[in-house]
Design a protein around this motif. Sequence first.
Motif, PDB file in Angstrom:
ATOM      1  N   LYS A 166      20.263  -3.711 -41.304  1.00 27.64           N
ATOM      2  CA  LYS A 166      19.860  -4.209 -39.985  1.00 27.64           C
ATOM      3  C   LYS A 166      19.621  -5.715 -40.036  1.00 27.64           C
ATOM      4  O   LYS A 166      20.081  -6.464 -39.165  1.00 27.64           O
ATOM      5  CB  LYS A 166      18.603  -3.470 -39.524  1.00 27.64           C
ATOM      6  N   VAL A 167      18.931  -6.186 -41.071  1.00 23.75           N
ATOM      7  CA  VAL A 167      18.650  -7.619 -41.209  1.00 23.75           C
ATOM      8  C   VAL A 167      19.935  -8.409 -41.439  1.00 23.75           C
ATOM      9  O   VAL A 167      20.141  -9.467 -40.851  1.00 23.75           O
ATOM     10  CB  VAL A 167      17.649  -7.860 -42.370  1.00 23.75           C
ATOM     11  N   ASN A 168      20.822  -7.886 -42.278  1.00 22.19           N
ATOM     12  CA  ASN A 168      22.022  -8.624 -42.662  1.00 22.19           C
ATOM     13  C   ASN A 168      23.167  -8.542 -41.663  1.00 22.19           C
ATOM     14  O   ASN A 168      23.973  -9.459 -41.586  1.00 22.19           O
ATOM     15  CB  ASN A 168      22.510  -8.154 -44.036  1.00 22.19           C
ATOM     16  N   THR A 169      23.259  -7.427 -40.908  1.00 20.33           N
ATOM     17  CA  THR A 169      24.405  -7.265 -40.013  1.00 20.33           C
ATOM     18  C   THR A 169      24.018  -7.047 -38.556  1.00 20.33           C
ATOM     19  O   THR A 169      24.883  -7.043 -37.692  1.00 20.33           O
ATOM     20  CB  THR A 169      25.270  -6.069 -40.456  1.00 20.33           C
ATOM     21  N   GLY A 170      22.748  -6.786 -38.297  1.00 19.24           N
ATOM     22  CA  GLY A 170      22.321  -6.515 -36.930  1.00 19.24           C
ATOM     23  C   GLY A 170      22.394  -5.050 -36.549  1.00 19.24           C
ATOM     24  O   GLY A 170      22.057  -4.672 -35.437  1.00 19.24           O
ATOM     25  N   SER A 171      22.839  -4.196 -37.459  1.00 19.99           N
ATOM     26  CA  SER A 171      22.956  -2.773 -37.190  1.00 19.99           C
ATOM     27  C   SER A 171      22.413  -1.997 -38.392  1.00 19.99           C
ATOM     28  O   SER A 171      22.618  -2.404 -39.531  1.00 19.99           O
ATOM     29  CB  SER A 171      24.426  -2.402 -36.973  1.00 19.99           C
TER      30      SER A 171
END
Length: 186
Positions: A166-171
């Motif tokens: 979630k932090v690295n890709t937004g999902s």
Amino acid sequence: ARSLKLANPFANGTREPVFIWLVRLAGALFGDSQRSARFLTLIFSCSVIPMTWLLAKRLELGALACLAAAGLAALNPFSVFMSVQGYQLEFFTFLILLFSALWLRGSLGAAGAAGAVLILTRLQAAAAVFPLAALAAWRLRGTPLKVLPYFLPPLLALGLLLSSAKVNTGSFTGTLDHAARAHTAI
């Protein structure tokens, strides 16, 4: 593995972190080249043979069946080919065998740790780790605290993996979204 930042070990793009960490370690130990990654997978490929024997032994299949299983693992043409490719398949296969042997032995804490490493190697492993945890909980009816060492490490690993995605890709599913879209478009 070269682009892995030790300050953020979960920011590794499209791959789950444990294999990336191992390739980075192999690069530090054996030199930063493709040969170090290939040597690493060769080690795990060779380790699959005794792990296959151990799993057959845990299943109480008898000495001849244990040797036959190990022999089939050793002579499998696909495994022989893949052993020097430098992919995570051999490491993942080794972990599956280790996890299964520990689960069959009833070592719930060790199986939970192996399950966590499996999940951190391939997210899809959660589809096997958690149902086996539920089966272990069912077998130990009335003693939920005994199953906690089995459930806790995989849950923490899954939480870490999903939150870092979630932090690295937004999902929460990270780069799996792109692969899913590509398969549904067909």
